[in-house]
Design a protein around this motif. Structure first.
Motif, PDB file in Angstrom:
ATOM      1  N   ALA A 115       0.823  -1.210   0.000  1.00  0.00           N
ATOM      2  CA  ALA A 115       0.000   0.000   0.000  1.00  0.00           C
ATOM      3  C   ALA A 115       0.860   1.265   0.000  1.00  0.00           C
ATOM      4  O   ALA A 115       0.447   2.303  -0.532  1.00  0.00           O
ATOM      5  CB  ALA A 115      -0.935   0.001   1.209  1.00  0.00           C
ATOM      6  N   MET A 116       2.072   1.183   0.574  1.00  0.00           N
ATOM      7  CA  MET A 116       2.933   2.362   0.686  1.00  0.00           C
ATOM      8  C   MET A 116       3.901   2.518  -0.495  1.00  0.00           C
ATOM      9  O   MET A 116       4.559   3.546  -0.631  1.00  0.00           O
ATOM     10  CB  MET A 116       3.734   2.316   1.997  1.00  0.00           C
ATOM     11  N   LEU A 117       3.976   1.523  -1.383  1.00  0.00           N
ATOM     12  CA  LEU A 117       4.900   1.592  -2.523  1.00  0.00           C
ATOM     13  C   LEU A 117       4.766   2.870  -3.346  1.00  0.00           C
ATOM     14  O   LEU A 117       5.786   3.471  -3.703  1.00  0.00           O
ATOM     15  CB  LEU A 117       4.723   0.370  -3.438  1.00  0.00           C
ATOM     16  N   PRO A 118       3.551   3.327  -3.656  1.00  0.00           N
ATOM     17  CA  PRO A 118       3.450   4.534  -4.491  1.00  0.00           C
ATOM     18  C   PRO A 118       4.082   5.789  -3.877  1.00  0.00           C
ATOM     19  O   PRO A 118       4.381   6.736  -4.590  1.00  0.00           O
ATOM     20  CB  PRO A 118       1.930   4.742  -4.636  1.00  0.00           C
ATOM     21  N   PHE A 119       4.306   5.781  -2.579  1.00  0.00           N
ATOM     22  CA  PHE A 119       4.853   6.962  -1.910  1.00  0.00           C
ATOM     23  C   PHE A 119       6.379   7.010  -1.940  1.00  0.00           C
ATOM     24  O   PHE A 119       6.977   8.040  -1.648  1.00  0.00           O
ATOM     25  CB  PHE A 119       4.347   7.042  -0.461  1.00  0.00           C
ATOM     26  N   GLY A 120       7.020   5.876  -2.243  1.00  0.00           N
ATOM     27  CA  GLY A 120       8.472   5.844  -2.391  1.00  0.00           C
ATOM     28  C   GLY A 120       9.267   6.063  -1.113  1.00  0.00           C
ATOM     29  O   GLY A 120      10.359   6.611  -1.156  1.00  0.00           O
ATOM     30  N   PHE A 121       8.743   5.620   0.022  1.00  0.00           N
ATOM     31  CA  PHE A 121       9.481   5.781   1.276  1.00  0.00           C
ATOM     32  C   PHE A 121      10.707   4.886   1.263  1.00  0.00           C
ATOM     33  O   PHE A 121      10.617   3.688   1.043  1.00  0.00           O
ATOM     34  CB  PHE A 121       8.607   5.432   2.490  1.00  0.00           C
ATOM     35  N   GLU A 122      11.868   5.462   1.534  1.00  0.00           N
ATOM     36  CA  GLU A 122      13.128   4.714   1.515  1.00  0.00           C
ATOM     37  C   GLU A 122      13.213   3.691   2.634  1.00  0.00           C
ATOM     38  O   GLU A 122      13.723   2.605   2.460  1.00  0.00           O
ATOM     39  CB  GLU A 122      14.313   5.677   1.607  1.00  0.00           C
ATOM     40  N   ASP A 123      12.731   4.060   3.832  1.00  0.00           N
ATOM     41  CA  ASP A 123      12.890   3.193   5.001  1.00  0.00           C
ATOM     42  C   ASP A 123      12.033   1.940   4.953  1.00  0.00           C
ATOM     43  O   ASP A 123      12.190   1.051   5.772  1.00  0.00           O
ATOM     44  CB  ASP A 123      12.586   3.976   6.282  1.00  0.00           C
ATOM     45  N   THR A 124      11.090   1.842   4.010  1.00  0.00           N
ATOM     46  CA  THR A 124      10.211   0.675   3.968  1.00  0.00           C
ATOM     47  C   THR A 124      10.900  -0.551   3.382  1.00  0.00           C
ATOM     48  O   THR A 124      10.314  -1.615   3.339  1.00  0.00           O
ATOM     49  CB  THR A 124       8.924   0.982   3.170  1.00  0.00           C
TER      50      THR A 124
END
Length: 179
Positions: A115-124
């Protein structure tokens, strides 16, 4: 300095929260270890991190919440057994962890990551290692315990937390079980 770097932000993570009585029980058990090394995590901060997002711009938070609201889990509330005491030497923490991660817990984390992939968070991109941190700045072996740990973290919802000056504040939460 670009406009983007001046954007207001929050440090965010998804977690399973601990009930107040569970926090007290874990804190009492930790205190019975008689440790004089490290810095105890305040009991009100006890949680099991699902996904650390890191620095999130204020403009992204509504989208993050909308994406999290679409995470669906089948079945029943989640139970995570915290039955191992471990030291992570590299990060200097004493923690409780499950000897075996529940498949439903792993499914939830995967669903949040997707679900968070589209936001491009590095720490994920970190490997998920379920745990509840008891002590920080802990530089000693795993302590002996007269009573082995066995805590059942039961959750029927997951929460988005903000980390600010050593305190965690719930921003939003979503049910794990949908009718």
């Amino acid at each position: 300095m670009s406009d983007e770097s001046r954007e207001p932000f929050k440090r965010l993570f998804f977690a399973l929260n601990c009930a107040p009585e569970q926090r007290r029980a874990i804190a009492q058990w930790r205190n019975a270890l008689g440790l004089n090394i490290g810095r105890p995590v305040p009991a009100e901060n006890f949680h099991l991190t699902l996904l650390f997002l890191g620095t999130v711009g204020m403009a992204q938070i509504a989208g993050v919440c909308e994406a999290a609201a679409n995470v669906r889990m089948p079945g029943v509330p989640l139970t995570v057994v915290l039955d191992r005491l471990e030291v992570w030497r590299r990060s200097g923490v004493l923690l409780l962890a499950p000897a075996q991660a529940e498949p439903q817990l792993l499914q939830l984390v995967y669903a949040l990551e997707q679900a968070m992939l589209p936001f491009g968070f590095e720490d994920t991109r970190r490997e998920f290692r379920p745990h509840l941190t008891l002590m920080r700045n802990y530089r000693a072996p795993v302590p002996e315990s007269a009573t082995p740990p066995e805590f059942f973290l039961r959750a029927d919802r997951f929460t988005l937390f903000e980390s600010h000056k050593g305190r965690y504040r719930a921003l939003a939460e979503w049910p794990l079980v949908y009718a």
